[in-house]
Design an enzyme around this catalytic site. Structure first.
Site, mmCIF file in Angstrom:
data_model
loop_
_atom_site.group_PDB
_atom_site.id
_atom_site.type_symbol
_atom_site.label_atom_id
_atom_site.label_comp_id
_atom_site.label_asym_id
_atom_site.label_seq_id
_atom_site.Cartn_x
_atom_site.Cartn_y
_atom_site.Cartn_z
ATOM 1 C CG ASP A 15 -2.089 0.943 1.104
ATOM 2 O OD1 ASP A 15 -2.339 1.447 -0.002
ATOM 3 O OD2 ASP A 15 -2.750 1.191 2.130
ATOM 4 N N GLY A 16 0.352 2.314 -0.612
ATOM 5 C CA GLY A 16 1.009 3.619 -0.528
ATOM 6 C C GLY A 16 1.654 4.104 -1.817
ATOM 7 N N GLY A 18 0.250 5.621 -4.349
ATOM 8 C CA GLY A 18 -0.279 6.941 -4.689
ATOM 9 C C GLY A 18 0.306 8.026 -3.803
ATOM 10 C CD1 TRP A 20 7.629 6.656 -2.273
ATOM 11 C CD2 TRP A 20 7.107 6.848 -4.455
ATOM 12 N NE1 TRP A 20 8.807 6.746 -2.987
ATOM 13 C CE2 TRP A 20 8.517 6.868 -4.328
ATOM 14 C CE3 TRP A 20 6.547 6.960 -5.733
ATOM 15 C CZ2 TRP A 20 9.368 6.976 -5.424
ATOM 16 C CZ3 TRP A 20 7.404 7.069 -6.836
ATOM 17 C CH2 TRP A 20 8.796 7.078 -6.677
ATOM 18 C CG ASN A 63 -8.014 -1.802 -5.128
ATOM 19 O OD1 ASN A 63 -7.148 -2.669 -4.965
ATOM 20 N ND2 ASN A 63 -8.200 -0.834 -4.232
ATOM 21 C CD1 TRP A 64 -13.316 -4.725 -9.017
ATOM 22 C CD2 TRP A 64 -12.621 -3.993 -11.007
ATOM 23 N NE1 TRP A 64 -12.716 -5.789 -9.667
ATOM 24 C CE2 TRP A 64 -12.284 -5.356 -10.895
ATOM 25 C CE3 TRP A 64 -12.273 -3.296 -12.183
ATOM 26 C CZ2 TRP A 64 -11.618 -6.051 -11.896
ATOM 27 C CZ3 TRP A 64 -11.614 -3.997 -13.178
ATOM 28 C CH2 TRP A 64 -11.293 -5.357 -13.032
ATOM 29 N NE ARG A 183 -2.818 -1.386 4.541
ATOM 30 C CZ ARG A 183 -4.085 -1.434 4.142
ATOM 31 N NH1 ARG A 183 -4.886 -2.354 4.623
ATOM 32 N NH2 ARG A 183 -4.544 -0.561 3.258
HETATM 33 C C1 IPE Z 1 -5.433 -2.693 -0.165
HETATM 34 O O1 IPE Z 1 -5.060 -1.377 -0.367
HETATM 35 C C2 IPE Z 1 -5.516 -3.404 -1.484
HETATM 36 C C3 IPE Z 1 -4.252 -3.612 -2.185
HETATM 37 C C4 IPE Z 1 -3.076 -3.343 -1.719
HETATM 38 C C5 IPE Z 1 -4.392 -4.176 -3.511
HETATM 39 P P1 IPE Z 1 -6.169 -0.215 -0.499
HETATM 40 O O2 IPE Z 1 -5.419 1.068 -0.708
HETATM 41 O O3 IPE Z 1 -7.155 -0.578 -1.527
HETATM 42 O O4 IPE Z 1 -6.867 -0.281 0.922
HETATM 43 P P2 IPE Z 1 -7.719 0.797 1.732
HETATM 44 O O5 IPE Z 1 -8.750 1.332 0.779
HETATM 45 O O6 IPE Z 1 -6.771 1.872 2.152
HETATM 46 O O7 IPE Z 1 -8.291 0.037 2.881
HETATM 47 C C1 IPE Z 2 -1.414 0.254 -3.452
HETATM 48 O O1 IPE Z 2 -1.197 1.633 -3.465
HETATM 49 C C2 IPE Z 2 -1.682 -0.301 -4.843
HETATM 50 C C3 IPE Z 2 -3.071 -0.724 -5.102
HETATM 51 C C4 IPE Z 2 -4.048 -0.740 -4.222
HETATM 52 C C5 IPE Z 2 -3.386 -1.150 -6.453
HETATM 53 P P1 IPE Z 2 -2.412 2.663 -3.485
HETATM 54 O O2 IPE Z 2 -2.779 2.915 -4.907
HETATM 55 O O3 IPE Z 2 -3.502 2.182 -2.619
HETATM 56 O O4 IPE Z 2 -1.741 3.962 -2.890
HETATM 57 P P2 IPE Z 2 -2.350 4.941 -1.798
HETATM 58 O O5 IPE Z 2 -2.822 4.083 -0.661
HETATM 59 O O6 IPE Z 2 -3.482 5.666 -2.459
HETATM 60 O O7 IPE Z 2 -1.217 5.820 -1.410
HETATM 61 MG MG MG Z 3 -4.001 2.420 -0.668
#
Ligand code: IPE
Ligand code: IPE
Ligand code: MG
Length: 237
Positions: A15-16, A18, A20, A63-64, A183
């Site tokens: 996660d993270g 975006g 970053w 995520n959709w 995580r």
């Molecule tokens: C969890 O991350 C799903 C994946 C890493 C693919 P999210 O960014 O979707 O989770 P939330 O929305 O912060 O709980």
């Molecule tokens: C994890 O990073 C990748 C996916 C869920 C596909 P994010 O895209 O959730 O990044 P943040 O949490 O918005 O920083």
């Molecule tokens: Mg995220």
């Protein structure tokens, strides 16, 4: 590190990406691309550490709900990376296995997934589970439907239903439960990941964003795990 204190199965919520990118004035796309580099790095590190199962959360059923352009960018990147890297991972003894629902995944993505699974299917050094269009509650629903169908067909009796049988109807059937869940990004939640399988997992949270989670950070997580005392509800002897 003591071999006995190494996890057999590590699960990671990556996660993270975006945040970053945002912190650096970059686009979310650039964050995802940098994240892909860490995926490669951590897969190789896990393999070299003798970890037998690595499960990575790549795309959740939730995520959709992201903007259409981000979703399609993730799909295109996924197809590209699988096409470019599956063979190489295969040469390194890695078996790629997908967990999640196929239903709802675009046909060209399914094709890339099937190809990647096919070229790596005979490998035994490490199983890489890629959770894609994955949601743990959906997985449990699918398991219940499958058990109910088999019960109705007379293949199993209600008395046969136990924890082992339920595990054997999950996407992760025939695999040990994760010992360690990592995580990144400072969030401390499960986000619908492996709800059944994480029952006794050790949890490791780090503030590092996924694109910063390199081999050194991974080793820190494994060192933390090695120092934990797992009790399984018992007492320290
Ligand atoms: C969890 O991350 C799903 C994946 C890493 C693919 P999210 O960014 O979707 O989770 P939330 O929305 O912060 O709980
Ligand atoms: C994890 O990073 C990748 C996916 C869920 C596909 P994010 O895209 O959730 O990044 P943040 O949490 O918005 O920083
Ligand atoms: Mg995220």
């Amino acid at each position: 590190m003591d071999k006995d204190r190494r996890p057999r199965h590590v699960a990671i919520i990556m996660d993270g990406n975006g945040r970053w990118a945002k912190a650096r004035g970059m686009s979310r796309t650039q964050g995802h691309l940098e994240g892909v580099k860490r995926v490669e790095e951590i897969i190789k590190a896990a393999r070299d550490m003798g970890i037998k199962f690595l499960t990575i959360y790549a795309f959740s059923t939730e995520n959709w709900s992201r903007p259409q352009d981000e979703v399609s960018m993730i799909m295109r990147t996924f197809i590209m990376v699988l096409g470019q890297k599956a063979k190489e991972l295969g040469k390194n003894g890695i078996r790629i296995n997908f967990i999640g629902r196929r239903q709802g995944v675009p046909a060209e993505v399914l094709k890339a997934m099937d190809d990647a699974a096919h070229v790596t299917k005979n490998n035994t050094t490490m199983t890489l589970n890629i959770a894609f269009n994955y949601g743990a509650r959906g997985e449990i629903v699918d398991a219940i439907k499958s058990i109910f169908t088999q019960t109705r067909e007379g293949k199993i009796k209600i008395e046969d239903i136990d924890e082992k049988l339920i595990s054997s109807h999950l996407y992760t059937k025939d695999q040990p439960d994760p010992d360690l869940l990592i995580r990144t990004s400072g969030e401390e939640r499960i986000s619908n990941f492996l709800l059944w399988q994480l029952s006794y997992a050790e949890l490791y949270f780090t503030d590092k964003y996924w694109p910063e989670f390199n081999e050194e950070e991974f080793l820190k997580a494994l060192t933390s795990y090695a120092q934990r005392e797992r009790r399984w509800g018992g007492i320290k002897i």
